[in-house]
Every structure is written in C-alpha cells, then in structure tokens.
Design an enzyme around this catalytic site. Sequence first.
Site, PDB file in Angstrom:
ATOM      1  N   ILE A  11     -36.020  12.187 -14.452  1.00 20.11           N
ATOM      2  CA  ILE A  11     -37.177  11.581 -13.796  1.00 20.11           C
ATOM      3  C   ILE A  11     -38.386  11.576 -14.720  1.00 20.11           C
ATOM      4  CG2 ILE A  11     -38.011  13.709 -12.719  1.00 20.11           C
ATOM      5  CD1 ILE A  11     -38.007  10.187 -11.136  1.00 20.11           C
ATOM      6  N   SER A  33     -39.976  22.438 -21.971  1.00 24.35           N
ATOM      7  CA  SER A  33     -38.603  22.247 -21.502  1.00 24.35           C
ATOM      8  C   SER A  33     -37.668  23.088 -22.356  1.00 24.35           C
ATOM      9  CB  SER A  33     -38.203  20.768 -21.595  1.00 24.35           C
ATOM     10  OG  SER A  33     -36.853  20.579 -21.227  1.00 24.35           O
ATOM     11  N   ARG A  34     -36.606  23.565 -21.749  1.00 21.12           N
ATOM     12  CA  ARG A  34     -35.599  24.308 -22.521  1.00 21.12           C
ATOM     13  C   ARG A  34     -34.719  23.376 -23.340  1.00 21.12           C
ATOM     14  NH1 ARG A  34     -32.677  27.753 -18.013  1.00 21.12           N
ATOM     15  NH2 ARG A  34     -32.991  25.760 -16.939  1.00 21.12           N
ATOM     16  N   LYS A  87     -42.298  15.272  -6.261  1.00 21.28           N
ATOM     17  CA  LYS A  87     -41.798  15.525  -4.909  1.00 21.28           C
ATOM     18  C   LYS A  87     -40.405  16.161  -4.963  1.00 21.28           C
ATOM     19  CE  LYS A  87     -38.390  12.492  -4.685  1.00 21.28           C
ATOM     20  NZ  LYS A  87     -36.998  12.803  -4.254  1.00 21.28           N
ATOM     21  N   ASP A 165     -33.411  15.070  -0.522  1.00 19.40           N
ATOM     22  CA  ASP A 165     -34.144  14.780  -1.757  1.00 19.40           C
ATOM     23  C   ASP A 165     -34.527  13.299  -1.808  1.00 19.40           C
ATOM     24  OD1 ASP A 165     -34.895  15.770  -4.671  1.00 19.40           O
ATOM     25  OD2 ASP A 165     -33.829  13.864  -4.898  1.00 19.40           O
TER      26      ASP A 165
END
Length: 309
Positions: A11, A33-34, A87, A165
């Site tokens: 996303i 971020s990993r 969201k 979701d």
Amino acid sequence: MKIALVGIGKIAVDQHVPAIAASDDWELAATVSRHGSVEGVEAFDDFDAMLAARSDIRVVSLCLPPVPRFEYAAKAIRAGRHVMLEKPPGATLAECHMLERMAHAHGVSIYATWHSREADKVSAAKKWLSDKTLNSLHVTWKEDVRRWHPGQEWVWEPGGMGVFDPGINALSIVTEILPDDVHLKSAYLDIPSNKQTPIGAALEFVHPTGAAVTADFDWRQTGDQIWMIEAVTEQGTLTLTDGGARILIDGIEDAVQSENPLHGEYPNLYAKMARLVTNGGVDMDLRPMVHVSDALALGRRTAVEPFYE
C-alpha cells in the site's frame, strides 16, 4: 513539510509514495522498514533511530499493520511529531482513543484516514442523500483476498480484521454519506477453520427512521470485483460502484468530472493532513471502526472450509 513513511509494503509503494511525490506540500525525507525502501530516500530499519536522527521531520505516516501501530504512533506523538494513520487506525478502539488524547496533550495533529471517503463520487452521493427519505441501503463488497493481500498473514490474525479490512472501506463511505448514524443490530461471520478472522460477513443495522440498512462482505470473490452501495429513497435510487468512483441516479450515470483537482484518494488524504498540521487540527472519526468492533462482538460465527493461498 518533511515526512517519514513507516512500513514500506504494497500500500505504501502503490499509493503513499506516489501521492507524496506528486504533492507540493510534502517531501518524503525518510522511510522506516525492515525490508523495503524508496530509491533516493534515507532509509532506517529502526523507528527510534529515525526519530533521534531526524528531528527535522515533523510528520510521520504509519502504513504498518494495525496491531503494532499503537506503539509507533505513541512514540511519534511523545517525540512531538504529527501522525497520519493508514486505515484502520488501530487494532482496538481503546488504543485509538488513547492516541487522540495523547495528541491533544502533546499539541500535535493526528489523522485517522479513510481513503475510500475520498473516492471521486462520494461527496456527490452525500449531497444527493442529504435531503432524501431513505427506504433501504445495501452494501455489496466482494473481492479476492489473494489478489489484494497476497501472503499477508497478519490479516488472518487477531487484530487483522479479515474481510473487515476491505469492509471497513465500505463502512467509511456509509458513515460519510448517510445523514443519520446507524448502529449494528446483528452480524453473521464466516470464519475459515484454520484462521482467526472472518472471510465473509453479513450485517444488519438499525436506522433511526426504520430504513433497512444491510451489508454483505466476502473475500472469496473470483472474476469481477464488486464494490457497490445502493441506496433506495422515496425520491429515487442512488448507486455507487467501483468503490465510489462512479455514481448512478435511477440507473443513469453521472459522468460529470469532479471539481477536485487532486484526482485521487491518497492525494486528497495528504492534502487534508497538510491542512490539519497547518491549522493544528485533529481528525479521529472512528465510526467505521465502531461498526467493525460491534460486528466482532455480536457476530454469530460459522466455521467454513479452511483458506489457503
């Protein structure tokens, strides 16, 4: 304004990064971020390290799954950063209320975003329904989880919400376009025998004037994806299709282009976040999440066949 994007997944890459790049309000100054990164942007794999190293970044946009989001948002607020939440804004209502209180206490903006509310025809639907007498409203929201959430096991774990979701996107539109609030009466949930969250749901709501308000969500859809809301009133029938991108009144499509020059759900969200930060605002409308929480509390559960990718 400089902004950090946390959680560089599908996303973020598909929606957030292009929206920020196209905006005159924002500069993507860092990512956290990993596994992911954005070319040309400073990348961190530790959120605390980013907060310590980049005091010049005023705003943090969180694209993480809902369960770990509270910890990141709380750290950002304590560090005096404004926070934008993908969201759903969290895993529970209690933690969302806590974040709002923290934002007020620290004098920062927080924004619970609902991207589907920014679909092109949602505002037109809200305006059309504002003076109509509602007889019924039905949501049909059916998509293929394999297409939209490939390999994302978190959606099947507690807090991941399963079919809610995407279903919460529909509920965000319903709560935006209806002049009157509704509340949940009953829910029926299909739970795969090897998962923790629903793959299908049927909802019935109570409307203050007695109108029939219902919704069907399904993550097993193949072929055409269906994102539709139909509202039958005494003055005609409104149909939103394609997730709010198209509107029909009594079967006739309104082809008039939106006056909004941004042309996109996520550009609209980032424009609103810029206004909130500039004006010191907070927007934590949790009504869509209330409906999901109520469905998970009231829902009658039926075990269905196991789901595999």
